[in-house]
Write an enzyme that holds these catalytic residues in place. Sequence first.
Site, PDB file in Angstrom:
ATOM      1  N   SER A 104      40.322  43.203  45.060  1.00 46.57           N
ATOM      2  CA  SER A 104      40.720  42.351  43.880  1.00 46.57           C
ATOM      3  C   SER A 104      41.259  43.484  42.640  1.00 46.57           C
ATOM      4  O   SER A 104      42.151  42.796  42.003  1.00 46.57           O
ATOM      5  CB  SER A 104      39.667  41.709  43.260  1.00 46.57           C
TER       6      SER A 104
ATOM      7  N   LYS B  57      44.722  39.318  38.734  1.00 51.33           N
ATOM      8  CA  LYS B  57      44.825  38.637  37.582  1.00 51.33           C
ATOM      9  C   LYS B  57      46.080  38.125  36.986  1.00 51.33           C
ATOM     10  O   LYS B  57      46.445  37.181  36.481  1.00 51.33           O
ATOM     11  CB  LYS B  57      43.845  38.900  36.527  1.00 51.33           C
TER      12      LYS B  57
END
Length: 328
Positions: free
Chosen positions: A307, A55
Site C-alpha cells: 500500500s 491514497k
Amino acid sequence: MKETGIPLDQLEKARERLKNRGKITPLLRGETLDHRVGAQVYVKPENLQVTGSFKIRGATNKMLTLGKEALEKGVIAASSGNHALGVSYAAKMLNTKAVIVMPTNAPKIKREKAKALGAEVILHGTTSRERYDKVEELIRAHGYTLIHSYADEDLMAGQGTVGLEILEALPEVDRVVVPLGGGGLLSGVVSAIKGTNPNIQVVGVETEAVPRYTVSLENRRPTTVEIQDTFADGLRVVEPGKRNFEIIQALVDQVITVGESDLRQATKALYMETKLVVEPSAAVGIAAALGGKLQLKKKEKVCFLLSGGNVDEETMIEILKGGSYEGN
C-alpha cells in the site's frame, strides 16, 4: 457479486477521472519470496505512486467530484500520513487549499511531505476520533469540505482502481491480499475483484495492535477498539466506517491479524528479496504468510498489495538492523 459492493461502473468512472493523474503501478513477480510464502508471489507496489502510496487515487477521485464552490473554500482531512499526502497532492493539482489534521506522533517524513506540497498541517491528538473532532471544529469555522480517509464511496471507488489494474495485469490471479486499516482500500479492491470474478479470494490483513475489523466482525457491527503501539502507523484507525464494514463483511473471504515481530520480518523480507522499500503497514500481507496465518498452495498465484512506502529513515534502519534475517 452481492449488491453490497461498489458497482463496477462507478469504479470505471473513477478510473477514467484518474487518467494522467498519479500512476498505473506495475504488477511485479516476486519469485524470490515464493519459497518463504509457499505460493507464486506477485506484488502491486503502490509505494511507487507519486505520493508514495495508493491514497492519491481515492483523494483525487473524490476531489474531482466536488463543485467549484467547494474547491474554492478548500478541503480538509484527518490522516496519520498517506491520506494527507494524497489530499495535499490532489489539492495542489486542482489549485485549492488543503488543511491536514495529523496525530502528534505522525511520522516526520509524512508531515514534511504534506507541508512541501503546500498543505497546512495541524497536529492534534493521537487517535482518529480526536483528529475528526478537530476536523469538525474547523469545518464549522471555515466551511471546508471533508475528504474522509476511508468512509466515502467516491474515495473507495478511487482506491478500487488498484483492483481493476490487478485484474488486467493478472486475470488468472487466485488470491489478492490487502492491508486493512479504515477499510477504504479493501472496500474498493474487493468490489472490483468480486464484481469481475467472484471466485477470486480476497483477504484483508490488519495488525494485532488495532484489530478493529476482527473485533467488529465478531460483534457483527462496527466496534471501536483500543489502540496499541505499532510500527504500522498507517493502520491506526480504531473503528471501521459503516459502509466499509458492510462491504467487507459481505464480500471479503478472510480477515487476519499479524503481530509486530512478523511485521518487522516481512518489511525486511520485502527489502532483501524484492529490493522494495515499503512501510510496515504495507507489509502486513507478507507478514501473514511468513507467520503461517495465511495458508497458501504452491501453484496459487497470490497478489500482495503493497500500500505504501513512506517510512521514516530511523524506522527502516531499526527494522533492518533488528534481529537476523531468515532469508534462506
